[in-house]
Design a protein around this motif. Structure first.
Motif, PDB file in Angstrom:
ATOM      1  N   ARG A 285      21.013  49.826  -0.235  1.00 10.91           N
ATOM      2  CA  ARG A 285      22.299  49.366  -0.760  1.00 10.91           C
ATOM      3  C   ARG A 285      22.130  48.147  -1.653  1.00 10.91           C
ATOM      4  O   ARG A 285      22.751  48.060  -2.727  1.00 10.91           O
TER       5      ARG A 285
ATOM      6  N   ALA B 280      23.011  48.156  -5.690  1.00 15.25           N
ATOM      7  CA  ALA B 280      23.967  47.198  -6.249  1.00 15.25           C
ATOM      8  C   ALA B 280      23.346  46.412  -7.392  1.00 15.25           C
ATOM      9  O   ALA B 280      23.994  46.178  -8.436  1.00 15.25           O
TER      10      ALA B 280
ATOM     11  N   GLN C 206      30.615  51.259  -4.701  1.00 14.09           N
ATOM     12  CA  GLN C 206      29.810  50.506  -5.660  1.00 14.09           C
ATOM     13  C   GLN C 206      29.938  51.086  -7.060  1.00 14.09           C
ATOM     14  O   GLN C 206      30.020  50.356  -8.052  1.00 14.09           O
TER      15      GLN C 206
ATOM     16  N   THR D 100      31.480  49.217 -10.319  1.00 13.45           N
ATOM     17  CA  THR D 100      30.717  49.155 -11.574  1.00 13.45           C
ATOM     18  C   THR D 100      31.544  49.699 -12.727  1.00 13.45           C
ATOM     19  O   THR D 100      31.503  49.157 -13.843  1.00 13.45           O
TER      20      THR D 100
END
Length: 523
Positions: A155, A159, A192, A196
């Motif tokens: 993760r 990220a 995520q 983004t």
């Protein structure tokens, strides 16, 4: 499954072609069985074992384009490949190779599917030490890993990759993130990706919103609508040209909502003329909200049922008798299918005789609409509809069959069999449908005839029905539902034996054996 390097004597081009075929087969739901995935796993691991790095990179790129295949490969490898009691030397070398300075990316991808969490963590570390877009789908899978150390490392790495270079890594991560979003620990990647997208430049959003899957395009468009990043002209263009129904409806709703708030009637009228029924319905609802019921009421004969319903509500508001309009339309010189459908939606059974005159109309669409209307009004006269079973138009034959199926037992007994041996596909389909409520022996005979039909679709349906009948008959007797029985005479039994032998090549060995046993029990 034993893994050997394999592919001896084969060229890289031959192996690459075999990989592409295996990946294409695994993407199809009907073909993506265990053997298909086993074959793909064997090919991929053979490439890794032969240390063909160019072919390995090509295989990794092909896998990265198919997130569903990656997910199936991950599941299968962890459950089967890495659970062998004595792992083969190539597998051992693959895991040992993760500590080398230069690691094969395909080997890293396969190591990320290992059953041992420590090996998966090392694979994730290798992915992040030398990040590649083709490895991102495998990294996204590990963000939902059940081992916390693997999950946290994946993760954090995902990220950072998305934050540092969204143009490179967002298109690679988005398909897999949307695929695993429904999993118990799969929400992180989707969140995520969404974060983004919110911060990404417009060019990046445009890239993933126009070239990706339907799910990607929907996510991007929903975000743009929610953030009000689109002009009303863009929304109108999407409502008129978009092929995805969810995006098109969302665009039409947003455009019509903006038009209602700002009083831009030309936009509502433009969308009300759309060829898409869902867009027309949304635009006409907008016209109702701005106080234009008389304009909406002119759409009583629209081909779409939802649009007709909205128009009838508008007609009620302006005092127009919709039923009188439909009566005049169906008895007039030029009825339309929309008017006939609207009549059957508004009229009662007492008005149904008005449709009988349309059963001989020159236009096939009118004849089909009339039959459907009579069925909806529960006023089917089998004597009038029966000749339409041999109508030149397939749509009319289909509607007539649907209307007569509930009363099939009252039709001439030889009629369905005559249709079943007809020259036209729609006639044979009609005959088979009329026999669908008959006793088991009759349905079995009809299905055996259909199993060898020259039309692929009808043949597939016949084989499926025979398979269902014989498997039901071969099950144990503890079922709550009774087993199907063949109540046949000696001549009928002999006829079924002949048909079963003729259909045996199409049915396959297993079904043929079950059918033969059933017929022996029923002799």
């Amino acid at each position: 499954m034993t893994w050997t390097p394999g592919h001896r004597g084969e060229t890289s081009a031959e192996t690459k072609a075999a990989l592409e075929v295996a990946i294409a087969a695994a993407t199809q739901r009907s073909a993506a069985g265990r053997k298909t995935v086993e074959h793909l796993t064997f090919l991929v691991n053979g490439v890794v074992a032969n240390a063909d790095h160019d072919l390995g990179r090509a295989a990794l790129r092909a896998l990265a384009r198919s997130p569903k295949v990656v997910a199936r490969l991950d599941e299968h490898a962890r459950q089967v490949l890495w659970c062998l009691p004595d792992q083969s030397p190539p597998l051992v070398r693959l895991v040992a190779g993760l500590t080398r300075p230069t690691v094969d990316p395909l080997a890293v991808a396969m190591a990320s599917t290992h059953r041992d969490g420590r090996v998966r963590e090392r694979a994730v570390r290798s992915m992040l030490d030398d990040p590649r877009p083709d490895l991102v789908p495998f990294l996204v899978l590990r963000t939902g890993d059940w081992v916390q150390q693997v999950r946290d490392r994946a993760r954090a790495g995902l990220a950072l990759l998305l934050a540092d270079d969204p143009a490179t890594y967002l298109p690679a991560a988005m398909p897999m993130a949307l695929l695993v979003d429904a999993r118990s620990r799969g929400g992180f990647a989707a969140n995520q990706v969404t974060a983004t997208l919110l911060s990404a430049p417009p060019a990046v959003r445009r890239m993933v919103g126009t070239s990706g899957s339907a799910a990607q395009r929907r996510l991007v468009f929903e975000m743009e609508v929610a953030q009000r990043w689109l002009r009303i002209e863009d929304l109108v263009a999407a409502a008129e040209s978009e092929t995805d129904v969810r995006i098109r409806s969302l665009a039409a709703e947003a455009a019509c909502r903006e038009a209602v708030w700002t009083g831009r009637l030309p936009i509502l009228r433009r969308l009300a003329r759309s060829r898409r029924p869902d867009v027309r319905a949304i635009a006409l609802t907008g016209l109702l909200r701005v106080g234009e019921p008389a304009e909406v009421a002119t759409r009583l004969d629209d081909p779409a049922s939802l649009v007709r319903a909205i128009a009838r509500e508008a007609a009620r508001r302006v005092g127009t008798d919709a039923l009188a309009h439909y009566r005049a339309a169906v008895t007039g010189p030029a009825p339309t299918p929309g008017a006939v459908h609207g009549f059957s939606e508004s009229a009662s059974e007492a008005d149904a005789p008005l449709l009988n005159g349309l059963l001989t109309h020159p236009a096939a669409t009118i004849r089909a609409a009339a039959v459907r209307g009579l069925r909806q009004l529960d006023a089917v006269d089998s004597g009038r509809v029966l000749p339409l079973l041999t109508d030149p138009a397939p749509s009319v034959v289909r509607e007539a069959t649907t209307a007569l199926r509930p009363v099939a037992a009252t039709l001439p007994a030889e009629l369905p069999w005559q249709l079943l041996t007809g020259a036209r596909v729609e006639l044979r389909r009609a005959g088979y449908r009329l026999l669908g409520t008959a006793p088991v022996a009759v349905r079995l005979r009809a299905a055996l005839l259909l199993a060898v039909d020259p039309d692929p679709g009808l043949s597939q349906r016949g084989r499926a029905d025979v398979t269902g009948l014989v498997r039901d008959a071969s099950r144990t007797t503890w079922r709550r539902t009774p087993l199907p029985t063949l109540d046949v005479t000696t001549d009928q039994h002999a006829d079924l034996l002949v048909l079963a032998r003729r259909a045996a090549p199409a049915l396959g060995e297993e079904v043929s054996d079950l059918l033969a046993a059933w017929l022996r029990r029923s002799a």
